[in-house]
Design a protein around this motif. Structure first.
Motif, PDB file in Angstrom:
ATOM      1  N   GLY A 131       0.835  -1.196   0.000  1.00 22.21           N
ATOM      2  CA  GLY A 131       0.000   0.000   0.000  1.00 22.21           C
ATOM      3  C   GLY A 131       0.868   1.245   0.000  1.00 22.21           C
ATOM      4  N   HIS A 132       0.463   2.249   0.766  1.00 24.13           N
ATOM      5  CA  HIS A 132       1.195   3.519   0.779  1.00 24.13           C
ATOM      6  C   HIS A 132       2.645   3.346   1.233  1.00 24.13           C
ATOM      7  N   THR A 133       2.858   2.664   2.370  1.00 23.90           N
ATOM      8  CA  THR A 133       4.222   2.568   2.894  1.00 23.90           C
ATOM      9  C   THR A 133       5.073   1.576   2.117  1.00 23.90           C
ATOM     10  N   GLY A 134       4.485   0.443   1.736  1.00 21.16           N
ATOM     11  CA  GLY A 134       5.248  -0.545   0.978  1.00 21.16           C
ATOM     12  C   GLY A 134       5.738   0.013  -0.338  1.00 21.16           C
ATOM     13  N   SER A 135       4.871   0.722  -1.051  1.00 23.56           N
ATOM     14  CA  SER A 135       5.266   1.288  -2.333  1.00 23.56           C
ATOM     15  C   SER A 135       6.254   2.442  -2.160  1.00 23.56           C
ATOM     16  N   ALA A 136       6.119   3.202  -1.066  1.00 19.22           N
ATOM     17  CA  ALA A 136       7.080   4.276  -0.791  1.00 19.22           C
ATOM     18  C   ALA A 136       8.464   3.697  -0.497  1.00 19.22           C
ATOM     19  N   PHE A 137       8.506   2.576   0.209  1.00 16.96           N
ATOM     20  CA  PHE A 137       9.789   1.911   0.491  1.00 16.96           C
ATOM     21  C   PHE A 137      10.410   1.394  -0.813  1.00 16.96           C
ATOM     22  N   ALA A 138       9.579   0.837  -1.683  1.00 11.55           N
ATOM     23  CA  ALA A 138      10.076   0.342  -2.970  1.00 11.55           C
ATOM     24  C   ALA A 138      10.693   1.472  -3.785  1.00 11.55           C
ATOM     25  N   LYS A 139      10.094   2.638  -3.728  1.00 11.86           N
ATOM     26  CA  LYS A 139      10.621   3.794  -4.463  1.00 11.86           C
ATOM     27  C   LYS A 139      12.031   4.132  -3.995  1.00 11.86           C
ATOM     28  N   LEU A 140      12.260   4.085  -2.686  1.00 14.75           N
ATOM     29  CA  LEU A 140      13.598   4.367  -2.164  1.00 14.75           C
ATOM     30  C   LEU A 140      14.585   3.267  -2.550  1.00 14.75           C
ATOM     31  N   LEU A 141      14.138   2.025  -2.480  1.00 11.19           N
ATOM     32  CA  LEU A 141      15.019   0.897  -2.793  1.00 11.19           C
ATOM     33  C   LEU A 141      15.457   0.905  -4.253  1.00 11.19           C
ATOM     34  N   SER A 142      14.608   1.451  -5.124  1.00 10.77           N
ATOM     35  CA  SER A 142      14.924   1.420  -6.548  1.00 10.77           C
ATOM     36  C   SER A 142      16.207   2.178  -6.866  1.00 10.77           C
ATOM     37  N   ALA A 143      16.555   3.153  -6.036  1.00 13.87           N
ATOM     38  CA  ALA A 143      17.792   3.910  -6.252  1.00 13.87           C
ATOM     39  C   ALA A 143      19.032   3.059  -6.017  1.00 13.87           C
ATOM     40  N   PHE A 144      18.864   1.937  -5.327  1.00 16.72           N
ATOM     41  CA  PHE A 144      19.997   1.061  -5.017  1.00 16.72           C
ATOM     42  C   PHE A 144      20.120  -0.100  -6.006  1.00 16.72           C
ATOM     43  N   ASN A 145      19.322  -0.052  -7.066  1.00 18.38           N
ATOM     44  CA  ASN A 145      19.364  -1.098  -8.091  1.00 18.38           C
ATOM     45  C   ASN A 145      19.089  -2.468  -7.482  1.00 18.38           C
ATOM     46  N   MET A 146      18.015  -2.544  -6.729  1.00 21.38           N
ATOM     47  CA  MET A 146      17.614  -3.791  -6.085  1.00 21.38           C
ATOM     48  C   MET A 146      16.399  -4.384  -6.801  1.00 21.38           C
ATOM     49  N   ARG A 147      16.248  -5.675  -6.706  1.00 21.98           N
ATOM     50  CA  ARG A 147      15.075  -6.345  -7.243  1.00 21.98           C
ATOM     51  C   ARG A 147      14.027  -6.429  -6.143  1.00 21.98           C
ATOM     52  N   ILE A 148      12.784  -6.084  -6.469  1.00 18.16           N
ATOM     53  CA  ILE A 148      11.730  -6.021  -5.472  1.00 18.16           C
ATOM     54  C   ILE A 148      10.630  -7.011  -5.821  1.00 18.16           C
ATOM     55  N   LEU A 149      10.339  -7.905  -4.881  1.00 18.10           N
ATOM     56  CA  LEU A 149       9.203  -8.816  -4.989  1.00 18.10           C
ATOM     57  C   LEU A 149       8.086  -8.244  -4.124  1.00 18.10           C
ATOM     58  N   ALA A 150       6.983  -7.850  -4.751  1.00 13.78           N
ATOM     59  CA  ALA A 150       5.904  -7.178  -4.033  1.00 13.78           C
ATOM     60  C   ALA A 150       4.700  -8.105  -3.896  1.00 13.78           C
ATOM     61  N   TYR A 151       4.314  -8.359  -2.634  1.00 13.05           N
ATOM     62  CA  TYR A 151       3.155  -9.212  -2.371  1.00 13.05           C
ATOM     63  C   TYR A 151       2.131  -8.425  -1.570  1.00 13.05           C
ATOM     64  N   ASP A 152       0.903  -8.387  -2.068  1.00 16.31           N
ATOM     65  CA  ASP A 152      -0.196  -7.764  -1.343  1.00 16.31           C
ATOM     66  C   ASP A 152      -1.433  -8.636  -1.534  1.00 16.31           C
ATOM     67  N   LYS A 153      -1.960  -9.119  -0.431  1.00 16.31           N
ATOM     68  CA  LYS A 153      -3.079 -10.052  -0.467  1.00 16.31           C
ATOM     69  C   LYS A 153      -4.351  -9.413  -0.994  1.00 16.31           C
ATOM     70  N   TYR A 154      -4.484  -8.101  -0.829  1.00 18.85           N
ATOM     71  CA  TYR A 154      -5.764  -7.455  -1.112  1.00 18.85           C
ATOM     72  C   TYR A 154      -5.742  -6.472  -2.279  1.00 18.85           C
ATOM     73  N   ILE A 169      10.149  -3.963 -10.096  1.00 19.42           N
ATOM     74  CA  ILE A 169       9.150  -4.526  -9.181  1.00 19.42           C
ATOM     75  C   ILE A 169       8.446  -5.697  -9.851  1.00 19.42           C
ATOM     76  N   THR A 170       8.513  -6.857  -9.194  1.00 19.89           N
ATOM     77  CA  THR A 170       7.836  -8.054  -9.682  1.00 19.89           C
ATOM     78  C   THR A 170       6.647  -8.363  -8.775  1.00 19.89           C
ATOM     79  N   PRO A 171       5.413  -8.245  -9.263  1.00 21.20           N
ATOM     80  CA  PRO A 171       4.259  -8.605  -8.439  1.00 21.20           C
ATOM     81  C   PRO A 171       4.244 -10.110  -8.164  1.00 21.20           C
ATOM     82  N   CYS A 172       3.830 -10.485  -6.952  1.00 20.93           N
ATOM     83  CA  CYS A 172       3.770 -11.897  -6.578  1.00 20.93           C
ATOM     84  C   CYS A 172       2.342 -12.239  -6.157  1.00 20.93           C
ATOM     85  N   ASN A 173       1.812 -13.323  -6.696  1.00 16.43           N
ATOM     86  CA  ASN A 173       0.471 -13.771  -6.332  1.00 16.43           C
ATOM     87  C   ASN A 173       0.469 -14.616  -5.060  1.00 16.43           C
ATOM     88  N   SER A 174       1.644 -15.035  -4.642  1.00 13.64           N
ATOM     89  CA  SER A 174       1.798 -15.800  -3.406  1.00 13.64           C
ATOM     90  C   SER A 174       3.144 -15.443  -2.796  1.00 13.64           C
TER      91      SER A 174
END
Length: 310
Positions: free
Chosen positions: A152-175, A184-189
């Protein structure tokens, strides 16, 4: 000016909110350190309340406030409010989750940098007269994989900061659906997170299905040694597991801004033992639930609430 009724200020807020409410005709009742018992005395005369985590706006308290028109929540997480019951009573429930999401994200980033660069540990050693370089060799974030649980708001804000470090992000949100981007790679599980993540960061609300979401099964499923960050709610992590995971090397570092029982004065003897063990470990950083409490966040949350109330 027509008077609109009383509003209970039961949380630290910025002057922009109180000045704006007063200018709109509301009478303010101040009790930032309010107890649940005191709320039963004050709320019956109020048309509104501004709260954070101190009050439980449950059915009993809502029923005790027949004039209540709105509940304003400083920050994210509406678990302190029986929103469904308030809706039935025609009471508006107003949150401000975007107001402190950047503050939380920056705090999580700060803890991650402190742990991977051994900043807190090495500074403590320098203060003791030690100058240990090899023992404090850091780890770079570039190329690492982060599993963000809750986007949500905080998870996506954290991803934005991490992107500056050239990191791979696996994003999982149940809802909520997550959009794929370059990093950013969306994860269904949670399976990809278990398999690939070097770092886990929780950004979920406190509710039944997130209680001890990080449990023994979760930890066992992790394929790599990992760093754990939690800036969401203390009950998301089963704290009793943490010392053993750190000592075994399964978990390489731990950053917590929240704890299962807050404040520490209300901690049970059982969790006190766990806490006392954690704070002696060099690869642990714990802060007192301050991630979303920056100077700027207090203003932004207050300003958002004012605009939504008025």
């Amino acid at each position: 000016m027509d008077r609109k009724g009383k509003v209970l200020i039961a949380a630290p807020v910025h002057d922009v909110l109180t000045t704006g409410l007063a200018a709109a005709g509301y009478e303010l009742v101040w009790s930032e350190q309010i107890s649940q018992e005191e709320a039963f005395r004050l709320l019956p005369e109020c048309v509104g309340v501004i709260t954070s985590t101190r009050l439980q706006l449950n059915r009993e308290l809502i029923d005790a406030a027949p004039m209540l028109e709105f509940i304003g929540r400083m920050g994210s997480g509406m678990e302190v409010i029986d929103v469904a019951y308030a809706d039935q009573k025609g009471i508006r429930c107003i949150g401000s989750p975007e107001g402190n999401c950047n503050a939380v994200a920056e705090h999580a980033m700060g803890m991650l940098l402190s742990l991977t660069k051994r900043i807190t540990k090495s500074f403590s050693e320098v203060r003791s007269g030690l100058w240990l370089r090899d023992e404090n060799r850091g780890m770079e974030l570039e190329g690492k994989t982060v599993g963000i649980i809750g986007f949500g708001h905080t998870g996506s804000a954290f991803a934005k900061l991490l992107s500056a470090f050239n990191m791979r992000i696996l994003a999982y949100d149940k809802y909520h659906p997550v959009a794929a981007t370059t990093n950013i790679t969306p994860c269904n599980s949670l399976e990809p997170v278990f398999r690939e993540a070097d770092i886990i960061s929780f950004h979920v609300p406190q509710q039944e299905d997130t209680h001890h979401l990080f449990n023994r099964e979760f930890a066992t499923a992790m394929q790599k040694p990992f760093i754990l960050l939690n800036t969401s709610r203390g009950t998301v992590v089963d704290s009793e597991l943490l010392p053993g995971l750190l000592q075994s090397g399964k978990m390489t570092a731990l950053g917590l801004d929240v704890w299962e029982e807050e404040p520490l004065s209300k901690m049970s003897a059982k969790l006190r033992i766990v806490f006392n063990e954690l704070i002696t470990l060099p690869n642990v950083v714990i802060t007192p639930h301050i991630a979303g409490y920056s100077v700027e966040a207090l203003f932004k949350m207050s300003d958002i609430l004012l605009k939504r109330i008025i």
